[in-house]
Design a protein around this motif. Structure first.
Motif, PDB file in Angstrom:
ATOM      1  N   LYS A  86       0.860  -1.187   0.000  1.00 23.95           N
ATOM      2  CA  LYS A  86       0.000   0.000   0.000  1.00 23.95           C
ATOM      3  C   LYS A  86       0.894   1.234   0.000  1.00 23.95           C
ATOM      4  O   LYS A  86       1.866   1.294   0.750  1.00 23.95           O
ATOM      5  CB  LYS A  86      -0.901  -0.010   1.239  1.00 23.95           C
ATOM      6  N   ILE A  87       0.586   2.204  -0.862  1.00 23.69           N
ATOM      7  CA  ILE A  87       1.395   3.422  -0.943  1.00 23.69           C
ATOM      8  C   ILE A  87       0.503   4.649  -0.782  1.00 23.69           C
ATOM      9  O   ILE A  87      -0.714   4.579  -0.956  1.00 23.69           O
ATOM     10  CB  ILE A  87       2.181   3.507  -2.264  1.00 23.69           C
ATOM     11  N   SER A  88       1.138   5.775  -0.464  1.00 25.75           N
ATOM     12  CA  SER A  88       0.406   7.018  -0.223  1.00 25.75           C
ATOM     13  C   SER A  88       0.735   8.049  -1.297  1.00 25.75           C
ATOM     14  O   SER A  88       1.885   8.480  -1.406  1.00 25.75           O
ATOM     15  CB  SER A  88       0.767   7.585   1.151  1.00 25.75           C
ATOM     16  N   ILE A  89      -0.259   8.416  -2.082  1.00 27.08           N
ATOM     17  CA  ILE A  89      -0.135   9.498  -3.067  1.00 27.08           C
ATOM     18  C   ILE A  89      -1.452  10.272  -3.052  1.00 27.08           C
ATOM     19  O   ILE A  89      -2.517   9.670  -3.186  1.00 27.08           O
ATOM     20  CB  ILE A  89       0.129   8.981  -4.501  1.00 27.08           C
ATOM     21  N   ASP A  90      -1.383  11.577  -2.927  1.00 29.34           N
ATOM     22  CA  ASP A  90      -2.620  12.351  -2.784  1.00 29.34           C
ATOM     23  C   ASP A  90      -3.214  12.854  -4.095  1.00 29.34           C
ATOM     24  O   ASP A  90      -4.397  13.185  -4.150  1.00 29.34           O
ATOM     25  CB  ASP A  90      -2.379  13.551  -1.856  1.00 29.34           C
ATOM     26  N   GLY A  91      -2.396  12.954  -5.145  1.00 35.48           N
ATOM     27  CA  GLY A  91      -2.903  13.477  -6.408  1.00 35.48           C
ATOM     28  C   GLY A  91      -1.762  13.966  -7.267  1.00 35.48           C
ATOM     29  O   GLY A  91      -0.651  13.425  -7.186  1.00 35.48           O
ATOM     30  N   THR A 133      -3.513   5.089  -1.121  1.00 34.65           N
ATOM     31  CA  THR A 133      -4.291   5.940  -0.230  1.00 34.65           C
ATOM     32  C   THR A 133      -4.061   7.393  -0.610  1.00 34.65           C
ATOM     33  O   THR A 133      -2.924   7.847  -0.678  1.00 34.65           O
ATOM     34  CB  THR A 133      -3.885   5.734   1.242  1.00 34.65           C
ATOM     35  N   ASN A 134      -5.137   8.099  -0.890  1.00 34.32           N
ATOM     36  CA  ASN A 134      -5.035   9.555  -1.039  1.00 34.32           C
ATOM     37  C   ASN A 134      -5.886  10.182   0.056  1.00 34.32           C
ATOM     38  O   ASN A 134      -7.016   9.762   0.312  1.00 34.32           O
ATOM     39  CB  ASN A 134      -5.450  10.021  -2.440  1.00 34.32           C
ATOM     40  N   VAL A 135      -5.321  11.149   0.734  1.00 35.42           N
ATOM     41  CA  VAL A 135      -5.977  11.727   1.908  1.00 35.42           C
ATOM     42  C   VAL A 135      -6.568  13.088   1.574  1.00 35.42           C
ATOM     43  O   VAL A 135      -5.894  13.952   1.009  1.00 35.42           O
ATOM     44  CB  VAL A 135      -4.983  11.853   3.087  1.00 35.42           C
ATOM     45  N   ASP A 161      -7.955   4.040  -2.274  1.00 35.75           N
ATOM     46  CA  ASP A 161      -8.605   4.038  -0.963  1.00 35.75           C
ATOM     47  C   ASP A 161      -8.496   5.445  -0.394  1.00 35.75           C
ATOM     48  O   ASP A 161      -7.414   5.887  -0.019  1.00 35.75           O
ATOM     49  CB  ASP A 161      -7.914   3.024  -0.044  1.00 35.75           C
ATOM     50  N   THR A 162      -9.598   6.149  -0.366  1.00 34.57           N
ATOM     51  CA  THR A 162      -9.594   7.547   0.060  1.00 34.57           C
ATOM     52  C   THR A 162      -9.744   7.666   1.570  1.00 34.57           C
ATOM     53  O   THR A 162     -10.662   7.096   2.153  1.00 34.57           O
ATOM     54  CB  THR A 162     -10.733   8.320  -0.627  1.00 34.57           C
ATOM     55  N   GLY A 163      -8.847   8.420   2.181  1.00 36.04           N
ATOM     56  CA  GLY A 163      -8.954   8.724   3.604  1.00 36.04           C
ATOM     57  C   GLY A 163      -9.310  10.184   3.801  1.00 36.04           C
ATOM     58  O   GLY A 163      -9.045  11.023   2.933  1.00 36.04           O
ATOM     59  N   VAL A 164      -9.917  10.487   4.924  1.00 34.20           N
ATOM     60  CA  VAL A 164     -10.288  11.869   5.250  1.00 34.20           C
ATOM     61  C   VAL A 164      -9.530  12.293   6.499  1.00 34.20           C
ATOM     62  O   VAL A 164      -9.471  11.542   7.488  1.00 34.20           O
ATOM     63  CB  VAL A 164     -11.810  12.003   5.482  1.00 34.20           C
ATOM     64  N   ASP A 165      -8.936  13.474   6.460  1.00 33.53           N
ATOM     65  CA  ASP A 165      -8.213  14.004   7.614  1.00 33.53           C
ATOM     66  C   ASP A 165      -9.204  14.262   8.746  1.00 33.53           C
ATOM     67  O   ASP A 165     -10.080  15.125   8.635  1.00 33.53           O
ATOM     68  CB  ASP A 165      -7.507  15.302   7.204  1.00 33.53           C
ATOM     69  N   LEU A 166      -9.052  13.527   9.822  1.00 32.18           N
ATOM     70  CA  LEU A 166      -9.990  13.638  10.946  1.00 32.18           C
ATOM     71  C   LEU A 166      -9.473  14.559  12.045  1.00 32.18           C
ATOM     72  O   LEU A 166     -10.112  14.709  13.083  1.00 32.18           O
ATOM     73  CB  LEU A 166     -10.257  12.247  11.530  1.00 32.18           C
ATOM     74  N   TRP A 201     -12.289   1.423  -6.236  1.00 28.37           N
ATOM     75  CA  TRP A 201     -12.341   2.625  -5.396  1.00 28.37           C
ATOM     76  C   TRP A 201     -13.117   2.241  -4.132  1.00 28.37           C
ATOM     77  O   TRP A 201     -14.271   1.847  -4.213  1.00 28.37           O
ATOM     78  CB  TRP A 201     -13.014   3.749  -6.177  1.00 28.37           C
ATOM     79  N   GLU A 202     -12.483   2.359  -2.989  1.00 26.32           N
ATOM     80  CA  GLU A 202     -13.104   1.894  -1.744  1.00 26.32           C
ATOM     81  C   GLU A 202     -14.453   2.565  -1.482  1.00 26.32           C
ATOM     82  O   GLU A 202     -15.377   1.947  -0.975  1.00 26.32           O
ATOM     83  CB  GLU A 202     -12.158   2.133  -0.560  1.00 26.32           C
ATOM     84  N   PHE A 203     -14.567   3.848  -1.809  1.00 25.85           N
ATOM     85  CA  PHE A 203     -15.843   4.538  -1.612  1.00 25.85           C
ATOM     86  C   PHE A 203     -16.936   3.879  -2.444  1.00 25.85           C
ATOM     87  O   PHE A 203     -18.048   3.646  -1.964  1.00 25.85           O
ATOM     88  CB  PHE A 203     -15.711   6.019  -1.983  1.00 25.85           C
ATOM     89  N   ALA A 204     -16.607   3.566  -3.699  1.00 27.56           N
ATOM     90  CA  ALA A 204     -17.589   2.917  -4.574  1.00 27.56           C
ATOM     91  C   ALA A 204     -17.930   1.521  -4.064  1.00 27.56           C
ATOM     92  O   ALA A 204     -19.075   1.073  -4.167  1.00 27.56           O
ATOM     93  CB  ALA A 204     -17.064   2.854  -6.005  1.00 27.56           C
ATOM     94  N   ASP A 205     -16.927   0.802  -3.536  1.00 27.22           N
ATOM     95  CA  ASP A 205     -17.193  -0.508  -2.935  1.00 27.22           C
ATOM     96  C   ASP A 205     -18.298  -0.394  -1.887  1.00 27.22           C
ATOM     97  O   ASP A 205     -19.239  -1.199  -1.841  1.00 27.22           O
ATOM     98  CB  ASP A 205     -15.932  -1.051  -2.240  1.00 27.22           C
ATOM     99  N   LYS A 206     -18.166   0.617  -1.038  1.00 23.22           N
ATOM    100  CA  LYS A 206     -19.135   0.796   0.051  1.00 23.22           C
ATOM    101  C   LYS A 206     -20.506   1.190  -0.488  1.00 23.22           C
ATOM    102  O   LYS A 206     -21.538   0.771   0.050  1.00 23.22           O
ATOM    103  CB  LYS A 206     -18.615   1.844   1.036  1.00 23.22           C
ATOM    104  N   VAL A 207     -20.523   1.998  -1.546  1.00 30.42           N
ATOM    105  CA  VAL A 207     -21.797   2.395  -2.163  1.00 30.42           C
ATOM    106  C   VAL A 207     -22.491   1.182  -2.778  1.00 30.42           C
ATOM    107  O   VAL A 207     -23.667   0.912  -2.522  1.00 30.42           O
ATOM    108  CB  VAL A 207     -21.565   3.476  -3.246  1.00 30.42           C
ATOM    109  N   VAL A 208     -21.745   0.443  -3.596  1.00 25.32           N
ATOM    110  CA  VAL A 208     -22.320  -0.703  -4.311  1.00 25.32           C
ATOM    111  C   VAL A 208     -22.820  -1.764  -3.335  1.00 25.32           C
ATOM    112  O   VAL A 208     -23.890  -2.360  -3.528  1.00 25.32           O
ATOM    113  CB  VAL A 208     -21.283  -1.296  -5.282  1.00 25.32           C
TER     114      VAL A 208
END
Length: 330
Positions: A86-91, A133-135, A161-166, A201-208
């Motif tokens: 797993k690697i971290s790139i934001d855009g 992961t893009n945050v 896999d999108t993360g949100v800064d909490l 896309w993890e968000f889409a996984d959760k939607v579907v």
């Protein structure tokens, strides 16, 4: 982390693994930046393999890196030991370099771009897709759609896999902008799938899968029961989302507080009438994310607003796209 702490953490994992039925032991190396001490990672893997001769677990290894440290030797080792990566790139460069800088203050995007060849080779040689992961943070949330397009189209990355800064208090205005960015991104996701250019896309996984994953038990993730995280001082925690000493489950150099784990086992719900009466309560796992609740609001019974809004957005997108979703297999 010292080798001694690492050995004790692994010993604990082997001991507790006997309590579970699937006979699988998953060792995940996270930081900080794991590859700053790659030798330690190798030492721990060798220890796990030697110890496992007496246990016979099915072993899984994984690691997360910011991809600023990479070379052929590291790549070959990860492939030899069948790691998941797993690697971290934001855009794009502007977006990524807003938050991810080196110790000199310079952006790290150019370094990652140079090392991207190792990521591609890893995928080609293993057949595994590298997770990215893009945050989303308060200084880049307006560019979320652009970032998703860049990562998938320009860099050709296939698992986002999108993360949100909490750590920040998201305002209603910021969340509204982010919601529009995500809705636009979902349309893009569907268009890519239709044109045989699909990506995960993890968000889409959760939607579907939203209605397929109706919550069967409240504390569904089982953090602290089926998994745990060990800090460099040996402290054992249920979740990396909240590492305050008040929720420490014990220490590998001392003892594990069984009573604290028992509380997690017996966790059945939160005291929040608003959550109980919510129309999508049966599909919501955010309300049971107790460590994130503590980290964000200081109250087990009060979910983070950003989590609540995102789950409701998932439900809205699912309802709006139900016919299309019925044809997707995630």
């Amino acid at each position: 982390m010292s080798d001694e702490i690492g050995y004790k953490a692994i010993n604990l994992a082997f001991e507790k693994g006997k309590l579970h039925k699937d006979n699988t032991l998953w060792i995940d190396f996270v930081g900080g930046e794991t590859f700053l001490d790659f030798q330690m990672l190798q030492t721990m893997v060798s220890y796990v393999e030697a110890k496992n001769k007496d246990y016979g677990y099915s072993l899984l290894f994984s690691t997360t890196t910011n991809a600023t440290i990479f070379n052929q030797d590291i790549l070959n080792y990860l492939i030899e030991k069948e790691f998941t990566l797993k690697i971290s790139i934001d855009g794009d460069q502007e977006t990524h370099d807003m938050n991810r800088v080196t110790t000199s203050g310079a952006g790290s995007f150019d370094i990652i771009l140079k090392n991207l060849k190792y990521i591609k080779e890893f995928e080609e040689r293993t057949g595994k897709v590298v997770q990215v992961t893009n945050v989303v943070t308060e200084n880049n949330y307006k560019k979320y759609y652009e970032s998703l397009v860049f990562l998938t189209q320009e860099l050709g990355l296939r698992y986002i896999d999108t993360g949100v800064d909490l750590s920040i208090k998201w305002t209603d205005e910021q969340i509204a902008v982010l919601e529009k960015e995500i809705e636009r991104s979902f349309d893009y996701f569907i268009d890519c799938a239709k044109n045989n250019q699909g990506f995960r896309w993890e968000f889409a996984d959760k939607v579907v899968n939203l209605k397929k994953q109706e919550r069967k038990k409240f504390y569904s993730c089982g953090a602290g029961i089926v998994s745990s995280y060990v800090r460099t001082d040996g402290g054992v925690y249920a979740c990396p989302g909240y590492l305050d000493s008040s929720v420490e489950l014990g220490n590998v150099t001392k003892k594990i507080e069984k009573e604290r784990i028992r509380k997690l086992v017996n966790f059945r719900g939160i005291d929040n009438p608003k959550c109980e009466s919510c129309d999508i309560s049966q599909y919501c796992v955010e309300q049971s994310c107790i460590m994130q609740n503590l980290a964000g609001t200081g109250d087990v019974n009060k979910p983070l607003k950003i989590f609540c809004k995102m789950r409701k957005l998932m439900h809205k997108i699912h309802v709006d796209n139900e016919e299309i979703i019925s044809h997707l297999v995630m």
